[in-house]
Scaffold this active site. Structure first.
Site, mmCIF file in Angstrom:
data_model
loop_
_atom_site.group_PDB
_atom_site.id
_atom_site.type_symbol
_atom_site.label_atom_id
_atom_site.label_comp_id
_atom_site.label_asym_id
_atom_site.label_seq_id
_atom_site.Cartn_x
_atom_site.Cartn_y
_atom_site.Cartn_z
ATOM 1 N N GLY A 74 0.868 -1.168 0.000
ATOM 2 C CA GLY A 74 0.000 0.000 0.000
ATOM 3 C C GLY A 74 0.909 1.223 0.000
ATOM 4 O O GLY A 74 1.855 1.302 0.800
ATOM 5 N N ARG A 106 10.402 -1.224 -4.757
ATOM 6 C CA ARG A 106 9.206 -1.295 -5.615
ATOM 7 C C ARG A 106 9.168 -0.024 -6.471
ATOM 8 O O ARG A 106 9.455 1.059 -5.968
ATOM 9 C CB ARG A 106 7.915 -1.408 -4.790
ATOM 10 N N ASP A 158 -1.422 4.632 -6.487
ATOM 11 C CA ASP A 158 0.021 4.608 -6.212
ATOM 12 C C ASP A 158 0.768 5.780 -6.816
ATOM 13 O O ASP A 158 1.880 6.092 -6.396
ATOM 14 C CB ASP A 158 0.632 3.304 -6.734
ATOM 15 N N ASN A 162 -2.954 2.352 -10.331
ATOM 16 C CA ASN A 162 -3.394 1.595 -9.148
ATOM 17 C C ASN A 162 -3.370 0.118 -9.507
ATOM 18 O O ASN A 162 -3.045 -0.266 -10.633
ATOM 19 C CB ASN A 162 -4.792 2.047 -8.710
ATOM 20 N N LYS A 163 -3.696 -0.701 -8.536
ATOM 21 C CA LYS A 163 -3.633 -2.155 -8.699
ATOM 22 C C LYS A 163 -4.265 -2.603 -10.001
ATOM 23 O O LYS A 163 -5.315 -2.106 -10.397
ATOM 24 C CB LYS A 163 -4.357 -2.803 -7.502
#
Ligand code: MRU
Length: 339
Positions: A52, A90, A238, A248-249
């Site tokens: 997250g 990341r 993100d 985003n995801k």
């Protein structure tokens, strides 16, 4: 399993480790880990033990403090080396580099002080990043709630809640806040293939918070919308480009396109630290690609695809700004045109 937890990221009382709830074990086990080495911090971020966007920023800030606090020589060079190393853990969530840059700025601003007080300033800065995030979540919750009505059905994706932040989350903050004020939302959580953050994390934390939540397969979103159960889609993100495209995801952009087709508002919630002034559009955002085994092996007793299958496993996708009804930050609500 214990059935309670406090925070997903903390600094240990003696400042010697970063304490995280290992999210890879949820919902079956609540286990806290103490991260003390460079590799442990890097690995915890990279393997999504802590995940997250805001939580990644907080863990990296605490991490660089913990990893440098006992250094006696080469402090400045080591700080910069560790910052560079952690920032490779990341690529998509900008909060990681944002928090590390902020820690480095604190170092540079205080470089003429004695080493003990520089280290103390770094601890205070990392704590400030955590505390500010808690307040940011609260404000996002207030702004987002102003767009919602009691009894609404809300679809969310991945986990942008308490586990992903220092507070009540970004996308989930208005849900907790609304429910505390009697809004009685019905929440639908997409399972979020392949790492199942929706099923394992969002459903778990909402159930802990006594929120009415229903788990759906990602592929069931369109039928749920068609039958009128979804009044709004709310997700976290993100990174936001300057034209309003958001990363985003993976699966988020499909929900945005579906929501537009069914005339359902699509809201993105994020702190302003997620805005990337260097990304003009979504095309400038690096999308993390992860090990294909996450798709067919990680959560299964036996492989779910033939050995040697070719895979494509982007962890995030870009939602074009034209599908986003509003972006909600701690400073207010941004409507199109975003640029
Ligand atoms: O790969 P993850 O689990 O880190 O992905 C997280 C998301 O996509 C969240 O929606 C995003 O980071 C916002 S968290 C407030």
């Amino acid at each position: 399993m214990e059935n309670s937890y406090s925070k997903s990221v903390m600094l240990s009382p003696d400042g010697g480790s970063v304490v995280i709830l290992d999210q890879t074990l949820l919902p079956n086990e609540i286990k806290y880990l103490e991260l003390k080495t460079e590799y442990e911090v890097w690995e915890a971020i990279s393997s999504l033990r802590v995940r997250g966007a805001p939580a990644i920023g907080i863990v990296s800030a605490f991490g660089i403090y913990v990893l440098t606090k006992d250094m006696t020589y080469d402090f400045f060079d080591e700080f910069k080396r560790i910052k560079k190393y952690l920032s490779t853990s990341r690529p998509t969530a900008i909060n990681l580099s944002w928090a590390l840059e902020r820690m480095e700025r604190c170092l540079d601003d205080n470089k003429d002080e004695d080493i003990g007080s520089i280290k103390e300033k770094l601890r205070i800065e990392a704590e400030a990043i955590r505390m500010e995030d808690e307040e940011t979540c609260r404000l996002i919750g207030e702004y987002a709630l102003s767009l919602l009505k009691p009894g609404m059905g809300i679809l969310t994706h991945c986990n942008a809640g308490r586990l992903a932040t220092a507070g009540d989350g970004t996308a989930l903050s208005p849900i907790y806040l609304g429910n505390s004020r009697g809004y009685s939302f019905r929440v639908y959580a997409g399972e979020t293939r392949p790492l199942l953050q929706g099923a394992r994390l969002t459903v778990w934390e909402l159930m802990q918070g006594s929120v009415d939540v229903t788990l759906i397969c990602d592929s069931a979103a369109s039928s749920l919308m068609k039958k009128g159960s979804v009044d709004a889609v709310i997700v976290g993100c993100d990174r936001v480009a300057m034209n309003g495209d958001t990363a985003n995801k993976t699966g988020t952009s499909a929900l945005a396109i579906l929501a537009a087709a069914y005339d359902i508002p699509f809201y993105v919630c994020c702190p302003t630290s997620t805005l990337d002034p260097d990304a003009e559009t979504g095309a400038d955002i690096t999308i993390e690609e992860r090990d294909g085994k996450e798709i067919y092996e990680q959560w299964f007793k036996a492989p779910m695809a033939p050995e040697g299958v070719k895979t494509y496993n982007p962890a995030f996708d870009i939602t074009d700004s034209k599908y986003i009804t509003a972006i909600i930050t701690e400073k207010g609500i941004i409507y199109p045109p975003y640029d």
